[in-house]
Design an enzyme around this catalytic site. Structure first.
Site, short mmCIF file in Angstrom:
data_model
loop_
_atom_site.label_atom_id
_atom_site.label_comp_id
_atom_site.label_asym_id
_atom_site.label_seq_id
_atom_site.Cartn_x
_atom_site.Cartn_y
_atom_site.Cartn_z
N ASP A 12 35.37 35.14 43.45
CA ASP A 12 35.77 35.78 42.18
C ASP A 12 37.01 35.04 41.74
OD1 ASP A 12 36.30 37.72 40.27
OD2 ASP A 12 37.36 39.24 41.71
N ASP A 134 33.56 35.32 35.30
CA ASP A 134 34.52 34.89 36.30
C ASP A 134 34.01 35.35 37.85
OD1 ASP A 134 34.67 37.66 36.24
OD2 ASP A 134 36.93 37.82 36.08
N GLU A 135 32.83 35.68 38.11
CA GLU A 135 32.38 35.90 39.45
C GLU A 135 30.87 35.72 39.45
OE1 GLU A 135 32.03 39.96 40.60
OE2 GLU A 135 32.03 40.79 38.44
#
Length: 399
Positions: A12, A134-135
């Site tokens: 993350d 974003d992960e």
């Protein structure tokens, strides 16, 4: 040969949007920074040729100056110390952190940074599930050094490689499954590496609130608290039959398994989107008659954006729909299926306009969205982007 223990990582990025802006504006890295809204507002004139890193702090917009109903997309860690967080209204954030810097969302920059860090991951661990901008989940099981020190060696290597390539930091959780890895990645932010195993569940998982389990939202948590179940340990101690009785067979069984840290879901390394959509929340409620020209312009732009997204990603769709949120927050949707798949902005605009004729347009509108579903690949290949056609500017659905 002994079977290798399953090692799944959840990576993350730390305050991703704010961190990307911190690279572009180094002078903002250590000050409270909030990302939200759609336009740049400077407090004093900024020459067009002035490099970003030389723009003085005094020129940036402050939360105290904001007027509107926008919400925070993300905030850096300095802003979070003031109680400011994602999805909070910007006006509320202004009361908590009036001197915080406000920058608009720049999705083009964030998507570019997202592609960059994911390319780094794939060079070290080729089995990756993309979970958003974003992960990601990563299968460490058979990756080089993925088993060393429980996965810490590869996690540290990924952190170093991502920072070297992008300047960004990330947090990584490594565990036997996706559920535990997701929880682990959030336990030592920013820049942390956390390892969890089944043996750690009683000591590290059970003291946490139920909301730490990804998939337990506010409503489920409220129902659990009404049952006296506030921590994951209390949820684990609740009989499975009781949870099934209260939440249904599927959801109740899942709650029980999740509380014990059990999760057999595989990584999904390739998937097709169900639909593509664009929507916008207005700074003020708009009326279909009194604000006809402005609504028409925004509606057209949404249709053009969805068409451009389809063309760029190589899809066409048949089901075209709209979404409206009225001033009282009630949401309505309508859709219509066209005879042939399309990525044409004019067709999307015309069909979405027909959908608008089927909703109440006498009330003020807070949000407007356009969606294209029932997607397919045309002839198995991505189509070339067509020239943008001329589209009427008026809110034609009222005609």
């Amino acid at each position: 040969m002994d079977r290798l223990p399953r090692r799944i990582a959840h990576l993350d990025m730390d305050a991703f949007y704010a961190s990307v802006e911190g690279l572009r504006y180094p002078q903002l890295r250590d000050v409270p920074l909030v990302i939200g809204g759609r336009q740049v507002h400077w407090r004093e004139p900024v020459p067009d040729d002035l490099p970003r890193e030389r723009i003085p702090l005094s020129a940036f917009a402050r939360l105290r100056d904001y007027r509107g109903r926008g919400v925070i997309t993300t905030a850096n860690y300095a802003a979070r110390q003031h109680g400011v967080g994602s999805a909070m209204g910007l006006m509320k954030a202004a009361r908590l952190c009036p001197d915080g810097i406000l920058l608009p969302v720049d999705f083009d920059a964030y998507r570019a940074a997202s592609r960059a860090f994911k390319a780094v991951i794939l060079r070290h661990a080729p089995v990756m599930e993309d979970r958003g901008i974003d992960e990601v989940y990563i299968d460490f099981t058979h990756a080089p050094d993925g088993q060393r020190d429980g996965g810490r060696v590869l996690a540290e290597r990924l952190q170093r490689a991502i920072r070297a390539a992008t300047g960004l930091s990330c947090s990584i959780g490594v565990a036997p499954n996706k559920l535990l890895a997701k929880i682990a990645s959030d336990l030592d932010k920013p820049g942390g590496i956390t390892l969890l195993d089944e043996a750690d569940v009683p000591t590290r998982l059970w003291p946490l609130p139920c909301r730490k389990i990804h998939g337990i939202g506010p409503r489920t948590d409220e129902r659990l608290q009404a049952m006296g179940l506030r921590t994951i340990g209390e949820l684990a101690a609740c009989p499975r039959e009781t949870l099934i009785e209260r939440f249904g067979a599927s959801h109740g069984a899942w709650l029980h398994e999740a509380a014990w840290g059990r999760d057999e879901r595989p990584l999904v390394t390739a998937s097709e989107p169900v639909s593509l959509s664009r929507e916008t929340t207005f700074e003020r409620d708009l009326h279909a008659v009194h604000d006809r020209a402005e609504l028409g312009r925004l509606f057209t732009r949404l249709c053009e954006q969805v068409a451009a997204d389809l063309q760029r990603k190589g899809y066409v769709g048949r089901t075209i729909g709209i979404k409206l949120r009225y001033e009282d927050f009630r949401v309505v949707t309508r859709d219509q299926t066209v005879p042939t798949h399309t990525a044409d902005a004019a067709v999307i605009r015309r069909t979405a306009g027909l959908c608008l004729k089927r909703v109440d347009l006498t009330r003020r509108i807070r949000l407007l969205g356009v969606r294209v579903g029932n997607l397919a690949r045309p002839d198995g290949a991505a189509p070339a982007a067509a020239p943008r056609p001329r589209i009427p500017d008026l809110f034609d659905a009222l005609d």
